[in-house]
Enzyme design. Structure first.
Site, PDB file in Angstrom:
ATOM      1  N   ASP A 174      -1.303 128.860  -1.572  1.00  0.00           N
ATOM      2  CA  ASP A 174      -0.892 127.735  -0.714  1.00  0.00           C
ATOM      3  C   ASP A 174      -1.243 126.390  -1.360  1.00  0.00           C
ATOM      4  OD1 ASP A 174       0.469 128.067   1.710  1.00  0.00           O
ATOM      5  OD2 ASP A 174      -1.283 128.998   2.658  1.00  0.00           O
ATOM      6  N   GLN A 224      -2.377 132.251   7.296  1.00  0.00           N
ATOM      7  CA  GLN A 224      -1.439 131.406   8.044  1.00  0.00           C
ATOM      8  C   GLN A 224      -2.208 130.465   8.972  1.00  0.00           C
ATOM      9  OE1 GLN A 224       1.814 131.303   7.442  1.00  0.00           O
ATOM     10  NE2 GLN A 224       2.264 129.823   9.038  1.00  0.00           N
ATOM     11  N   LYS A 247       7.869 135.169   5.135  1.00  0.00           N
ATOM     12  CA  LYS A 247       7.156 135.249   3.856  1.00  0.00           C
ATOM     13  C   LYS A 247       7.164 136.691   3.343  1.00  0.00           C
ATOM     14  CE  LYS A 247       4.502 131.130   4.900  1.00  0.00           C
ATOM     15  NZ  LYS A 247       3.288 130.481   5.351  1.00  0.00           N
TER      16      LYS A 247
HETATM   17  N1  GUN Z   1       1.344 126.834   8.653  1.00  0.00           N
HETATM   18  C1  GUN Z   1       2.403 125.986   8.573  1.00  0.00           C
HETATM   19  N2  GUN Z   1       2.773 125.829   7.283  1.00  0.00           N
HETATM   20  C2  GUN Z   1       1.926 126.568   6.543  1.00  0.00           C
HETATM   21  C3  GUN Z   1       1.811 126.811   5.144  1.00  0.00           C
HETATM   22  O1  GUN Z   1       2.547 126.290   4.301  1.00  0.00           O
HETATM   23  N3  GUN Z   1       0.825 127.655   4.779  1.00  0.00           N
HETATM   24  C4  GUN Z   1      -0.017 128.230   5.666  1.00  0.00           C
HETATM   25  N4  GUN Z   1      -0.974 129.030   5.204  1.00  0.00           N
HETATM   26  N5  GUN Z   1       0.054 128.016   6.968  1.00  0.00           N
HETATM   27  C5  GUN Z   1       1.038 127.199   7.395  1.00  0.00           C
END
Ligand code: GUN
Length: 280
Positions: free
Chosen positions: A119, A96, A52
């Site tokens: 998100d 996350q 990311k």
């Molecule tokens: N953990 C696995 N996929 C995601 C996601 O799309 N966003 C976040 N914040 N955590 C994750």
């Protein structure tokens, strides 16, 4: 002969479009900044967070990184989120998941301002999606829509079957397909005659979480098949919820794993970050 839906190429196309948009915004003096929070050091999460941050760098979005120890308390995490909510220089906040067991994930998600919820997990964002109001859309289902549209496949009027009803994929996926005027059925582990329902689909989105469960016998001739699953098979090779080798014999278009839905999630996160300037 099936068409392979190339998520790597489509995500690159989206990231390049965003890069140009961000450069234009920068020229007008508008900077975008994403705050990324990781608690603990789960190896998979570290890889996702790293990717990311790399995507932010590629597109020209600033990123603030918070790598907090496993022992961080819920209060400390919530206090950091509140601080970032109040910081005008921060456009998006991403925590996350999964979080350590002593932290209540729902509480954390609800604490992120809906204006910075890139998100799309906040109940306000989910509610806005379901009543057709503006708000952030969960990245994976948003990416699936882009894969379908950018492959020249029409959704309007089509029989769309979503296999899986999770809050992050299945439910928002069904709402997005509905928004595109598809006729949507949501199936899950308790659905009766699952195979028959899946065989009705012009567009089948599979997010059931079981490796290679969906073979050709679930697929109508010529259907579009989107595989959201990601697993390791018996030979430690990545595979999806769809048995690709079998499914490709009947599908009209199909995503591979890896290189299908996976790369789209980050591209759509970046898109949400750019979109955040219209929401602030
Ligand atoms: N953990 C696995 N996929 C995601 C996601 O799309 N966003 C976040 N914040 N955590 C994750």
């Amino acid at each position: 002969m099936y068409k392979l839906i190339d998520g790597k190429a489509i995500s690159k196309q989206i990231k390049d479009e965003l890069k140009e948009k961000v450069a234009g915004l920068k020229a007008e003096g508008v900077e975008i900044c994403l705050a990324v929070i990781q608690v603990g050091n789960d190896p998979a999460s570290s890889v996702y967070v790293g990717n990311k941050k790399k995507a932010c760098e590629y597109i020209g979005i600033g990123s603030l990184s918070y790598e907090l120890p496993e022992e961080t308390t819920e209060e400390e995490l919530l206090a950091l989120i509140e601080k970032l909510n109040a910081d005008d220089k921060v456009n998006g906040i991403l925590v996350q998941l999964p979080l350590p067991k002593h932290i209540d994930e729902d509480k954390v998600i609800k604490t992120i301002s809906p204006k910075k919820d890139v998100d799309g997990f906040h109940p306000m964002s989910v509610g806005a999606l379901s009543i057709g109001q503006p708000g952030f859309v969960s990245c994976t289902p948003a990416g699936v829509i882009q894969l379908i549209k950018r492959s020249g496949i029409e959704i309007e009027g089509k029989e769309c079957v979503v296999l899986g009803r999770s809050n992050i994929v299945g439910k928002p996926m069904s709402m997005l397909l509905l928004r595109e005027n598809g006729t949507v059925t949501v199936c899950h582990s308790r659905t009766k005659d699952l195979k028959e329902v899946c065989r009705r689909a012009d567009i089948l989105v599979v997010a059931i979480g079981r490796p290679k469960m969906i073979d050709a016998s679930y697929i109508k001739e010529g259907a579009t098949v989107i595989d959201v699953g990601i697993h390791r098979d018996e030979n430690n090779k990545l595979c999806g919820d769809v048995d690709f080798e079998s499914a490709k014999e009947v599908a009209g278009a199909i995503t591979p794993v890896p290189g299908g839905v996976g790369p789209m999630t980050i591209a759509m996160l970046m898109s949400n970050c750019v979109e955040s300037i219209n929401i602030n």
